[in-house]
Write a protein that holds these residues in place. Sequence first.
Motif, short mmCIF file in Angstrom:
data_model
loop_
_atom_site.label_atom_id
_atom_site.label_comp_id
_atom_site.label_asym_id
_atom_site.label_seq_id
_atom_site.Cartn_x
_atom_site.Cartn_y
_atom_site.Cartn_z
N GLU A 114 -7.10 -1.52 13.49
CA GLU A 114 -7.85 -0.68 12.56
C GLU A 114 -7.16 -0.60 11.21
OE1 GLU A 114 -10.85 0.70 12.88
OE2 GLU A 114 -10.97 -0.42 14.76
N VAL A 115 -5.86 -0.88 11.18
CA VAL A 115 -5.10 -0.89 9.93
C VAL A 115 -4.63 -2.31 9.69
CG1 VAL A 115 -3.11 0.01 8.69
CG2 VAL A 115 -4.36 1.49 10.26
N ILE A 116 -5.02 -2.88 8.56
CA ILE A 116 -4.70 -4.27 8.26
C ILE A 116 -4.03 -4.35 6.90
CG2 ILE A 116 -5.65 -6.57 7.87
CD1 ILE A 116 -7.97 -5.76 9.71
N PHE A 117 -2.84 -4.93 6.85
CA PHE A 117 -2.13 -5.15 5.60
C PHE A 117 -2.64 -6.44 4.96
CE2 PHE A 117 0.71 -2.34 7.84
CZ PHE A 117 1.28 -1.57 6.83
N VAL A 118 -3.02 -6.34 3.71
CA VAL A 118 -3.47 -7.51 2.96
C VAL A 118 -2.29 -7.98 2.12
CG1 VAL A 118 -5.14 -8.41 1.31
CG2 VAL A 118 -5.81 -6.60 2.91
N ALA A 119 -1.57 -8.98 2.62
CA ALA A 119 -0.34 -9.47 1.99
C ALA A 119 -0.59 -10.82 1.35
CB ALA A 119 0.79 -9.55 3.02
N VAL A 120 -1.56 -10.88 0.45
CA VAL A 120 -1.85 -12.09 -0.31
C VAL A 120 -1.99 -11.71 -1.78
CG1 VAL A 120 -3.00 -13.23 1.63
CG2 VAL A 120 -4.36 -11.88 0.01
N PHE A 121 -1.90 -12.69 -2.65
CA PHE A 121 -2.05 -12.44 -4.08
C PHE A 121 -3.50 -12.12 -4.44
CE2 PHE A 121 1.88 -15.08 -4.27
CZ PHE A 121 2.69 -14.13 -4.87
N ARG A 122 -3.67 -11.51 -5.59
CA ARG A 122 -5.00 -11.10 -6.04
C ARG A 122 -5.97 -12.28 -6.11
NH1 ARG A 122 -6.71 -6.96 -10.37
NH2 ARG A 122 -8.76 -7.68 -11.06
N GLU A 123 -5.49 -13.43 -6.58
CA GLU A 123 -6.39 -14.58 -6.74
C GLU A 123 -6.88 -15.13 -5.40
OE1 GLU A 123 -2.11 -16.10 -7.62
OE2 GLU A 123 -3.34 -14.32 -8.01
N HIS A 124 -6.25 -14.70 -4.29
CA HIS A 124 -6.67 -15.17 -2.98
C HIS A 124 -7.54 -14.14 -2.24
CE1 HIS A 124 -4.08 -18.66 -3.28
NE2 HIS A 124 -3.04 -17.88 -3.55
N TYR A 125 -7.84 -13.02 -2.88
CA TYR A 125 -8.68 -12.02 -2.23
C TYR A 125 -10.04 -12.59 -1.85
CZ TYR A 125 -5.48 -8.22 -3.52
OH TYR A 125 -4.40 -7.40 -3.63
N SER A 126 -10.59 -13.41 -2.75
CA SER A 126 -11.95 -13.93 -2.50
C SER A 126 -12.01 -14.81 -1.27
CB SER A 126 -12.43 -14.71 -3.73
OG SER A 126 -11.54 -15.78 -4.02
N SER A 127 -10.87 -15.39 -0.87
CA SER A 127 -10.87 -16.24 0.33
C SER A 127 -11.05 -15.43 1.60
CB SER A 127 -9.56 -17.04 0.40
OG SER A 127 -8.45 -16.17 0.60
N LEU A 128 -10.92 -14.10 1.50
CA LEU A 128 -11.08 -13.24 2.67
C LEU A 128 -12.49 -12.70 2.81
CD1 LEU A 128 -7.79 -11.12 2.26
CD2 LEU A 128 -8.12 -13.20 3.63
N CYS A 129 -13.36 -13.03 1.86
CA CYS A 129 -14.71 -12.47 1.89
C CYS A 129 -15.50 -12.92 3.11
CB CYS A 129 -15.46 -12.85 0.61
SG CYS A 129 -14.85 -12.00 -0.86
N GLY A 130 -15.14 -14.06 3.68
CA GLY A 130 -15.83 -14.50 4.88
C GLY A 130 -15.56 -13.62 6.07
N LEU A 131 -14.56 -12.71 5.96
CA LEU A 131 -14.23 -11.79 7.05
C LEU A 131 -14.82 -10.41 6.83
CD1 LEU A 131 -10.42 -12.68 7.27
CD2 LEU A 131 -12.27 -13.66 8.63
#
Length: 517
Positions: A114-131
């Motif tokens: 339920e708690v997820i750390f997003v440890a990627v750079f800002r420019e890679h945020y869009s790659s997570l949109c599929g989730l």
Amino acid sequence: MAAEGPGEQSPALGCGESPNTDGSQPATKLSGKMDKPLISRRLVDSDSSLAEFPSEAPKVGILGSGDFARSLATRLVGSGLSVVVGSRHPKRMVGLFPSAAKVTFQAEAVGSPEVIFVAVFREHYSSLCGLSDQLAGKILVDVSNPTEQEHLQHRESNAEYLASLFPTCTVVKAFNVISAWTLQAGLRDGNRQVPICSDQPEAKRTVSELAHAMGFTPVDMGSLASAREIEAIPLRLLPGWKVPTILALGLFIFFYTYNFIRDVLQPYVQENKNEFYKLPFSVVNTTPPCVAYVLLSLVYLPGVLAATLQLWRGTKYHRFPDWLDHWLQHRKQIGLLSFFCAALHAVYSVCLPVRISYRYNLVNLAIKQVLTNKSHLWVEENVWRMEIYLSLGVLALGVLSLLAVTSLPSIANSLNWREFNFVQSTLGFVALVLSTLHTLTYGWTRAFEESSYKFYLPPTFTLTLLVPCVVILVKGLFLLPCLSHRLSKIRRGWEKDSAVKFTLPMDHALAQKTSHV
């Protein structure tokens, strides 16, 4: 913190806003504090009791497999949490994480936590949109930091940008001020405070409990709008030291130039003596004590000015001028720079006999004594002066060392206010007096000798005495009963007639009911 690597990101997909339909339960409450040092991956692997977690252990997800993600996973595992890491290439990254942490694909990693750390750079945020469908309703903890250029370029913070991409998630900004080294080495080598902000109080509480479990101290910074301010914290480079450092550097350049003109340039111009060899050592050695002495006086001068203003105004409720307020806030840094220059002067002085020029001068003096048929060279006055001069210098440096040590947070926190005030105020003033006596003993009668005024410039020590003598004189005046009593009353809230008046209620019955402090 680092992304998994350029050229490996999946195609960017649109971030949907579909509701959470996976039936996940609310986040598990995290309790307890970690009272043991961080457990490295080697220790986790070697101890089966640490590597195996009970099924009810809180599960936390991490998206990313960079340096920060690995340190974070190690810290979470050492805190007794179940960790699942999402990576685009789990087989390649699995050996870099503790064996107790499960490394899998991103889609699988975000399923149960339920708690997820997003440890990627800002420019890679869009790659997570599929989730976005799997992440709906979950708490995303943004740990990223922008560069200075990115911070100035983007109006919205990284956390706010992440929240705009995932509107069905709750974004919390946290842990960005904690370095990967601190996560690995433990709290003894880093700051315990973790600023946290979010628009959802419940999410902040959950992440705060998680920070407590990891051994940190959460600090509530309010809504997600504060994320930009939190992201600016790691970008600051010693903000409180800028002005004191510029001040110390300016004083060093001034006194170095002044000593160069007197000790090197004047003999070359008027006596045709080449003494430029003094530039790297002798002139440098005579400069730090001047800087240290003036800086020490500048530590106590703003307090004198503040007390003078309070006496003149007859109240403590008027704000000081901004320049004086900032001066008061920089006294610690100025004092530490004073100690640094004094210690530098002590080290240079110890090295004086090691110089080859010193040996040459000593041999030449001995030859001159032989040629003049002097068998005993002893000047009682100079011997006593030098003995007293060195003794006062050592005492002043010793007291300054005590002031510097008590400025450390770990030492200062162990002292009560009276003890801290005694060391920093009373002993600090003693250090200033000892330094003044040290300087006066060094100068002795040279201020009244015509030969000491080279190029009509007074000796350097006479310049350094101006501010400290004013501070000592005014502090001495404040010890007079007529001034000390009045100043004590003002600092306890008393005000003279020209200041603000407090009017009591006219109704006697109402006045009886009024509480007076």
